[in-house]
Design a protein around this motif. Structure first.
Motif, PDB file in Angstrom:
ATOM      1  N   LEU A   5       0.821  -1.211   0.000  1.00  0.00           N
ATOM      2  CA  LEU A   5       0.000   0.000   0.000  1.00  0.00           C
ATOM      3  C   LEU A   5       0.855   1.261   0.000  1.00  0.00           C
ATOM      4  O   LEU A   5       0.514   2.248  -0.659  1.00  0.00           O
ATOM      5  N   GLU A   6       1.970   1.239   0.732  1.00  0.00           N
ATOM      6  CA  GLU A   6       2.870   2.388   0.726  1.00  0.00           C
ATOM      7  C   GLU A   6       3.487   2.606  -0.651  1.00  0.00           C
ATOM      8  O   GLU A   6       3.621   3.744  -1.105  1.00  0.00           O
ATOM      9  N   GLU A   9       0.857   4.131  -2.830  1.00  0.00           N
ATOM     10  CA  GLU A   9       0.673   5.546  -2.512  1.00  0.00           C
ATOM     11  C   GLU A   9       1.818   6.394  -3.061  1.00  0.00           C
ATOM     12  O   GLU A   9       1.589   7.505  -3.559  1.00  0.00           O
ATOM     13  N   GLN A  12       1.296   6.801  -6.713  1.00  0.00           N
ATOM     14  CA  GLN A  12       0.212   7.730  -6.965  1.00  0.00           C
ATOM     15  C   GLN A  12       0.682   9.172  -6.743  1.00  0.00           C
ATOM     16  O   GLN A  12       0.334  10.064  -7.500  1.00  0.00           O
ATOM     17  N   GLU A  17       0.547   6.434 -11.488  1.00  0.00           N
ATOM     18  CA  GLU A  17      -0.522   5.451 -11.348  1.00  0.00           C
ATOM     19  C   GLU A  17      -1.055   5.000 -12.698  1.00  0.00           C
ATOM     20  O   GLU A  17      -1.401   3.840 -12.885  1.00  0.00           O
ATOM     21  N   LEU A  68      -6.362   1.771  -6.858  1.00  0.00           N
ATOM     22  CA  LEU A  68      -5.983   3.187  -6.859  1.00  0.00           C
ATOM     23  C   LEU A  68      -7.152   4.090  -6.471  1.00  0.00           C
ATOM     24  O   LEU A  68      -6.980   5.090  -5.791  1.00  0.00           O
ATOM     25  N   LEU A  71      -7.483   3.818  -2.713  1.00  0.00           N
ATOM     26  CA  LEU A  71      -6.435   4.603  -2.056  1.00  0.00           C
ATOM     27  C   LEU A  71      -6.744   6.082  -2.117  1.00  0.00           C
ATOM     28  O   LEU A  71      -6.454   6.833  -1.183  1.00  0.00           O
ATOM     29  N   GLU A  72      -7.341   6.515  -3.221  1.00  0.00           N
ATOM     30  CA  GLU A  72      -7.694   7.926  -3.358  1.00  0.00           C
ATOM     31  C   GLU A  72      -8.799   8.314  -2.378  1.00  0.00           C
ATOM     32  O   GLU A  72      -8.772   9.387  -1.787  1.00  0.00           O
ATOM     33  N   GLY A  75      -7.237   8.207   1.279  1.00  0.00           N
ATOM     34  CA  GLY A  75      -6.230   9.210   1.581  1.00  0.00           C
ATOM     35  C   GLY A  75      -6.702  10.544   1.335  1.00  0.00           C
ATOM     36  O   GLY A  75      -6.994  11.517   1.716  1.00  0.00           O
TER      37      GLY A  75
END
Length: 75
Positions: A5-6, A9, A12, A17, A68, A71-72, A75
């Protein structure tokens, strides 16, 4: 799992991405085509190998974009 996940990120944040999504889509499309070719043209008695390739290819086509987007949202 945290490292994955890091890394996603960081990609991204760097604006890569789209490149990763398209890379996974190309690999997924090749896996689907390979599975279909094995199923249609090879005389194998093991049908689970082409089926696994097709399923893995479809997952590679769909999951990167969904990951993605999640994650968006997170975050």
């Amino acid at each position: 799992m945290d490292e994955v996940l890091e890394a996603a990120e960081m990609a991204q944040d760097a604006g890569l991405e789209g490149a990763f999504v398209w890379l996974f889509r190309i690999i997924g499309l090749l896996a689907v085509l390979a599975g279909l070719a094995l199923w249609l043209f090879a005389n194998w008695s093991l049908l689970w190998i082409p089926a696994a390739l097709i399923v893995a290819g479809v997952l590679l086509l769909a999951i990167p974009q969904l990951l993605l987007e999640l994650l968006e949202l997170a975050g």
